[in-house]
Design an enzyme around this catalytic site. Structure first.
Site, mmCIF file in Angstrom:
data_model
loop_
_atom_site.group_PDB
_atom_site.id
_atom_site.type_symbol
_atom_site.label_atom_id
_atom_site.label_comp_id
_atom_site.label_asym_id
_atom_site.label_seq_id
_atom_site.Cartn_x
_atom_site.Cartn_y
_atom_site.Cartn_z
ATOM 1 N N ARG A 38 -73.400 -36.123 -3.955
ATOM 2 C CA ARG A 38 -73.026 -36.419 -2.419
ATOM 3 C C ARG A 38 -72.820 -37.879 -2.365
ATOM 4 N NH1 ARG A 38 -74.206 -31.176 -0.412
ATOM 5 N NH2 ARG A 38 -73.557 -30.858 1.838
ATOM 6 N N ARG A 96 -76.867 -19.721 8.575
ATOM 7 C CA ARG A 96 -77.588 -21.003 8.051
ATOM 8 C C ARG A 96 -78.028 -21.663 9.417
ATOM 9 N NH1 ARG A 96 -74.659 -23.980 3.204
ATOM 10 N NH2 ARG A 96 -75.463 -25.524 4.725
ATOM 11 N N LYS A 107 -66.927 -24.479 -1.367
ATOM 12 C CA LYS A 107 -67.457 -24.707 -2.730
ATOM 13 C C LYS A 107 -68.233 -23.540 -3.095
ATOM 14 C CE LYS A 107 -69.523 -28.548 -1.297
ATOM 15 N NZ LYS A 107 -69.389 -28.655 0.403
ATOM 16 N N ARG A 164 -73.127 -33.398 9.583
ATOM 17 C CA ARG A 164 -72.727 -33.087 8.347
ATOM 18 C C ARG A 164 -71.246 -33.710 7.876
ATOM 19 N NH1 ARG A 164 -73.539 -26.975 8.296
ATOM 20 N NH2 ARG A 164 -73.241 -27.008 6.094
ATOM 21 N N ARG A 169 -69.502 -18.220 9.971
ATOM 22 C CA ARG A 169 -69.854 -17.685 8.694
ATOM 23 C C ARG A 169 -71.343 -17.122 8.601
ATOM 24 N NH1 ARG A 169 -70.116 -22.921 4.445
ATOM 25 N NH2 ARG A 169 -71.788 -23.947 5.450
#
Ligand code: AMP
Length: 216
Positions: free
Chosen positions: A88, A161, A13, A172, A127
């Site tokens: 969300r 992160r 996203k 999550r 990432r």
């Protein structure tokens, strides 16, 4: 144009929202980025967000709704925006409708980045991003052209992160399944939902999103 990008963590996203910001001048509204900025500032909201994000849970709806309501009222959002990470929950989706109604505005499309959950773990765990300009990279799928140097700004500092670790990612994903996925039918019933293949490579996903936008 007002768009929502929907999909689980790691679906892409943020990457696609940044591209839409560059190609179409749509402002990227990322509630995750807003919360990370609050964490960095050390404010009381930031302290709460830090705990919630590290647990992989969701922040309370009222806080997030107020945050977005204030942001969409700002001048730069007039020409359109792309929501990344909001709504969300069904409550957030309903609040967004109210917000837009008050402005006599509406959504143009909700684009779901459909992905295979097993692949998400690999995507998320690899990432990292440039500490200076925020450009996103991946150890396996998108390394900088020169190792250790950001393609965009040349910085040699990168960050990961804190919530991109196996335990938090599992939480999550569960939050996505239980609280966010139920809003897909809400948009489908209203004819707003468009699905693209979030497993394709980054440029192909961008192309599919452009096709969707061209068809609107
Ligand atoms: P993201 O960068 O979108 O993956 O968001 C990182 C974390 O911020 C999430 O795991 C949540 O803890 C929190 N967060 C971001 N957006 C929302 C939202 N719309 N509602 C509740 N919590 C959120």
């Amino acid at each position: 144009m007002r768009l929502i990008l929907l999909g689980p963590p790691g679906a892409g996203k943020g990457t696609q929202a940044k591209r839409l910001q560059e190609s179409r001048g749509l402002v990227q509204l990322s509630t995750g980025d807003m919360l990370r900025a609050a964490v960095a500032s050390g404010s009381p909201l930031g302290q709460q967000a830090k705990r919630v994000m590290e647990a992989g849970e969701l922040m309370p709806d009222e806080i997030i709704i107020d945050m977005i309501a204030e942001r969409v009222d700002q001048q730069d959002c007039r020409n359109g925006f792309v929501l990344d990470g909001f709504p969300r929950t069904t409550r957030q989706a309903a609040a967004l409708d109210e917000m837009l109604k008050r402005k006599n505005a509406s959504l143009d499309a909700v684009i779901e980045l459909a992905v295979d959950e097993a692949a998400l773990i690999e995507r998320i765990s690899g990432r990292f991003s440039c500490a200076k300009c925020g450009a996103g990279y991946h150890e396996k799928f998108q390394r900088p052209k020169k190792d250790g140097v950001c393609d965009v700004c040349g910085s040699t500092e990168f960050v990961r992160r804190k919530d991109d670790n196996a335990t938090t990612v599992a939480a999550r994903l569960e939050a996505y399944r239980n609280q966010t996925a139920p809003i897909l039918p809400y948009y489908e019933e209203r004819g707003l939902l468009r699905r693209v293949d979030g497993m394709a490579d980054v440029d192909e996903v961008t192309r599919q999103i452009e096709d969707v936008l061209a068809s609107l």
